[in-house]
Design a protein around this motif. Structure first.
Motif, mmCIF file in Angstrom:
data_model
loop_
_atom_site.group_PDB
_atom_site.id
_atom_site.type_symbol
_atom_site.label_atom_id
_atom_site.label_comp_id
_atom_site.label_asym_id
_atom_site.label_seq_id
_atom_site.Cartn_x
_atom_site.Cartn_y
_atom_site.Cartn_z
ATOM 1 N N GLY A 15 98.052 -10.892 -26.073
ATOM 2 C CA GLY A 15 98.717 -9.778 -25.428
ATOM 3 C C GLY A 15 98.433 -8.472 -26.155
ATOM 4 O O GLY A 15 97.598 -8.414 -27.059
ATOM 5 N N ARG A 16 99.141 -7.453 -25.776
ATOM 6 C CA ARG A 16 98.921 -6.133 -26.369
ATOM 7 C C ARG A 16 99.140 -6.155 -27.875
ATOM 8 O O ARG A 16 98.344 -5.588 -28.634
ATOM 9 C CB ARG A 16 99.846 -5.110 -25.714
ATOM 10 N N ALA A 17 100.209 -6.838 -28.319
ATOM 11 C CA ALA A 17 100.519 -6.854 -29.742
ATOM 12 C C ALA A 17 99.378 -7.470 -30.551
ATOM 13 O O ALA A 17 98.973 -6.934 -31.585
ATOM 14 C CB ALA A 17 101.814 -7.622 -29.996
ATOM 15 N N GLY A 18 98.836 -8.594 -30.093
ATOM 16 C CA GLY A 18 97.747 -9.242 -30.805
ATOM 17 C C GLY A 18 96.475 -8.412 -30.813
ATOM 18 O O GLY A 18 95.774 -8.339 -31.831
ATOM 19 N N ILE A 50 96.905 -8.004 -20.515
ATOM 20 C CA ILE A 50 97.548 -6.770 -20.974
ATOM 21 C C ILE A 50 97.920 -5.926 -19.764
ATOM 22 O O ILE A 50 97.198 -5.892 -18.758
ATOM 23 C CB ILE A 50 96.614 -5.976 -21.929
ATOM 24 N N ARG A 51 99.073 -5.260 -19.865
ATOM 25 C CA ARG A 51 99.554 -4.384 -18.799
ATOM 26 C C ARG A 51 99.614 -2.955 -19.314
ATOM 27 O O ARG A 51 100.182 -2.698 -20.376
ATOM 28 C CB ARG A 51 100.938 -4.834 -18.319
ATOM 29 N N ILE A 52 99.043 -2.040 -18.543
ATOM 30 C CA ILE A 52 98.999 -0.627 -18.910
ATOM 31 C C ILE A 52 99.847 0.157 -17.905
ATOM 32 O O ILE A 52 99.523 0.192 -16.712
ATOM 33 C CB ILE A 52 97.550 -0.097 -18.911
ATOM 34 N N PRO A 53 100.955 0.776 -18.333
ATOM 35 C CA PRO A 53 101.795 1.523 -17.401
ATOM 36 C C PRO A 53 101.131 2.832 -16.972
ATOM 37 O O PRO A 53 100.412 3.456 -17.747
ATOM 38 C CB PRO A 53 103.066 1.780 -18.210
ATOM 39 N N PHE A 54 101.379 3.228 -15.735
ATOM 40 C CA PHE A 54 100.885 4.534 -15.265
ATOM 41 C C PHE A 54 101.807 5.023 -14.157
ATOM 42 O O PHE A 54 102.646 4.289 -13.644
ATOM 43 C CB PHE A 54 99.429 4.453 -14.801
ATOM 44 N N GLY A 55 101.642 6.308 -13.804
ATOM 45 C CA GLY A 55 102.549 6.909 -12.829
ATOM 46 C C GLY A 55 103.946 7.092 -13.381
ATOM 47 O O GLY A 55 104.918 7.173 -12.619
ATOM 48 N N CYS A 56 104.063 7.181 -14.692
ATOM 49 C CA CYS A 56 105.386 7.242 -15.329
ATOM 50 C C CYS A 56 106.128 8.537 -15.020
ATOM 51 O O CYS A 56 107.361 8.573 -15.078
ATOM 52 C CB CYS A 56 105.227 7.073 -16.839
ATOM 53 N N GLU A 57 105.420 9.587 -14.696
ATOM 54 C CA GLU A 57 106.047 10.877 -14.409
ATOM 55 C C GLU A 57 106.023 11.195 -12.923
ATOM 56 O O GLU A 57 106.183 12.343 -12.523
ATOM 57 C CB GLU A 57 105.350 11.981 -15.206
ATOM 58 N N PRO A 114 97.695 3.234 -28.641
ATOM 59 C CA PRO A 114 97.548 1.978 -29.377
ATOM 60 C C PRO A 114 98.415 1.877 -30.629
ATOM 61 O O PRO A 114 98.296 0.908 -31.371
ATOM 62 C CB PRO A 114 96.057 1.972 -29.736
ATOM 63 N N TRP A 115 99.279 2.849 -30.851
ATOM 64 C CA TRP A 115 100.215 2.770 -31.979
ATOM 65 C C TRP A 115 101.517 2.060 -31.560
ATOM 66 O O TRP A 115 102.402 1.869 -32.375
ATOM 67 C CB TRP A 115 100.545 4.170 -32.496
ATOM 68 N N THR A 116 101.620 1.648 -30.293
ATOM 69 C CA THR A 116 102.807 0.928 -29.839
ATOM 70 C C THR A 116 102.393 -0.358 -29.147
ATOM 71 O O THR A 116 101.291 -0.435 -28.583
ATOM 72 C CB THR A 116 103.650 1.784 -28.875
ATOM 73 N N VAL A 117 103.269 -1.358 -29.200
ATOM 74 C CA VAL A 117 102.987 -2.621 -28.521
ATOM 75 C C VAL A 117 103.758 -2.718 -27.207
ATOM 76 O O VAL A 117 103.676 -3.734 -26.509
ATOM 77 C CB VAL A 117 103.324 -3.832 -29.410
ATOM 78 N N SER A 118 104.497 -1.682 -26.838
ATOM 79 C CA SER A 118 105.262 -1.692 -25.596
ATOM 80 C C SER A 118 104.335 -1.559 -24.398
ATOM 81 O O SER A 118 103.378 -0.777 -24.415
ATOM 82 C CB SER A 118 106.279 -0.550 -25.595
ATOM 83 N N GLU A 119 104.639 -2.314 -23.343
ATOM 84 C CA GLU A 119 103.885 -2.221 -22.101
ATOM 85 C C GLU A 119 104.677 -1.495 -21.021
ATOM 86 O O GLU A 119 104.338 -1.552 -19.840
ATOM 87 C CB GLU A 119 103.487 -3.617 -21.617
ATOM 88 N N HIS A 178 108.510 5.601 -8.226
ATOM 89 C CA HIS A 178 108.087 4.357 -8.861
ATOM 90 C C HIS A 178 107.029 4.580 -9.933
ATOM 91 O O HIS A 178 106.200 5.486 -9.825
ATOM 92 C CB HIS A 178 107.497 3.403 -7.808
ATOM 93 N N ALA A 179 107.077 3.733 -10.934
ATOM 94 C CA ALA A 179 105.987 3.638 -11.907
ATOM 95 C C ALA A 179 105.277 2.311 -11.656
ATOM 96 O O ALA A 179 105.810 1.406 -11.006
ATOM 97 C CB ALA A 179 106.525 3.699 -13.336
ATOM 98 N N TYR A 180 104.074 2.193 -12.174
ATOM 99 C CA TYR A 180 103.247 1.025 -11.893
ATOM 100 C C TYR A 180 102.606 0.522 -13.182
ATOM 101 O O TYR A 180 102.675 1.169 -14.225
ATOM 102 C CB TYR A 180 102.173 1.377 -10.857
ATOM 103 N N ARG A 181 101.990 -0.656 -13.074
ATOM 104 C CA ARG A 181 101.270 -1.226 -14.199
ATOM 105 C C ARG A 181 99.900 -1.687 -13.738
ATOM 106 O O ARG A 181 99.768 -2.271 -12.651
ATOM 107 C CB ARG A 181 102.043 -2.403 -14.814
#
Length: 235
Positions: A15-18, A50-57, A114-119, A178-181
């Protein structure tokens, strides 16, 4: 009684953390020695997800140059999700590989922040604007798929974005909030020298960007709220 046979458990996907942890080690090794690390070799063959969030704003009303974006068309009452693979063929990291002459194209995605493991989308913070704003950090971690000259072109995007259109119901305009991944899944196939990841830096004062050599097997858009798969692509 004969012993009961036990089936080996499948290796869980990285996953992202690894991915982030191993990339930090690779970048540190490269910064200290100037050479590619061999510590990542056991990662070759491992699946990843891995999931990458987008459309957050929220959606944009004009075309975006972002890797993944949401665009709202008020006239058509639609939102378009788009993910544009980056063309990485000319990066020094790719051009300096020993077998670079065999690589016809390199396409992939950068992993933001890449300094965070949050998805999840980053939390919204009310921060006063600094007197001298600095530009966002350049991408330093990514996944790249290499295509050799004369090889199959089936999986190449050649500039084509992944796209999905959603109709906005006037009675339920919730799609505009909505936000997406972006879901990326596949295998780490490694480079010609057997290493899973390579790094490069233009100077000792730059953080080395690193790229995993992968094969993408599943790409999808997900609703970040419900987790529902909205569109997907496979090999």
């Amino acid at each position: 009684a004969p012993p009961v046979a036990t089936l080996p458990r499948p290796t869980p996907p990285l996953g992202r953390a690894g991915l982030v942890e191993a990339a930090n080690t690779a970048a540190a090794d490269y910064a200290s020695s100037g050479a590619a690390t061999s510590a990542s070799a056991p990662m070759v063959g491992r699946p990843f997800s891995i999931r990458i969030p987008f459309g957050c704003e929220g959606p944009r009303v004009v075309a975006s140059s972002a890797q993944a974006s949401v665009e709202y068309d008020a006239a058509r009452k639609t939102v378009t999700l788009a993910a544009q693979p980056a063309v990485l063929t000319t990066l020094p990291l790719i051009q300096q590989l020993k077998d670079a002459s065999k690589i016809e194209a390199a396409e992939g995605f950068w992993i933001p922040r890449p300094w965070t493991v949050s998805e999840a989308c980053p939390p919204h913070r009310e921060i006063p604007a600094p007197a001298t704003p600095t530009p966002p950090a350049a991408p330093t971690l990514g996944l790249v798929q290499l295509f050799e000259a004369g090889g199959s072109r089936v999986l190449r995007r050649d500039g084509r974005a992944y796209q999905h259109v959603r109709k906005v119901d006037e009675q339920a305009p919730v799609l505009l909030t909505h936000a997406y991944r972006l879901l990326l899944e596949g295998r780490i196939v490694g480079y010609g020298d057997g290493r899973a990841i390579h790094c490069w830096a233009e100077s000792a004062d730059h953080r080395p960007p690193c790229l995993y050599a992968v094969a993408f097997e599943h790409v999808a858009f997900e609703d970040a709220t419900s987790g529902k798969v909205l569109a997907e692509w496979g090999p």
